[in-house]
Design a protein around this motif. Sequence first.
Motif: not given
Length: 201
Positions: A57-59, A62-64, A101-112, A157-160
């Motif tokens: 995973r690479k940031n 800030d939220v992706v 190959v996924l794009a993660n969209f982060h909500v807060g400190e743990s949820l994405y 999907g969704v994860g934390f």
Amino acid sequence: MRRTILFFAVLCVFSLKATAQESQSGIRGALNLSNLYVDDVDDENMKPGFAVGFYFRKNIADVVSIQPEINYSLKGSQINYNSFLGNGKYRFNLSYIEIPVLANFHVGESLYFSAGPYVAALIAAKVKDVDGDGTVNSVRELDRDDFNTFDYGVAAGVGFDFSGGTAGVRYNYGLNEVAPNNDGLENGKNSVLQFFVGFAF
């Protein structure tokens, strides 16, 4: 097909090397609840399986973050039978090397939330005859010429994140016919609900 899989594998490796200090990497495992669908997805012939592999995973904002993976994933379907000789099920086990190959969209400190494409290569296809009491009667290798050895689709999907790892649920929706030349599985496409956990190293 092989060139496509190789391209995605090289992309994963270079992503890890180029961002070793900025990215997270780890191992992941998952419970697969898989099926083959034609028009609509249902759980009538769902079978359990598993997936195991590596994630990087690479940031990139800030939220992706971008997250390529390399996984071994056991998919397939099962058919129940009931005859005068007994009852049981045929489990079609399809083994893939899969690269999402996924794009993660982060909500807060743990949820994405995650979304992106995947490609996969079929490495084995077997059918297992299992009695109603769980006894395995036989395991037979299927002819890979009856199958598409290349698969592709989308995942979401969704994860934390937790200290030292990540966990969540993901759905893989296949877009390619799995076995156009197999009388029992023709027109079917992969459908997998996945519950996963990963540990960073």
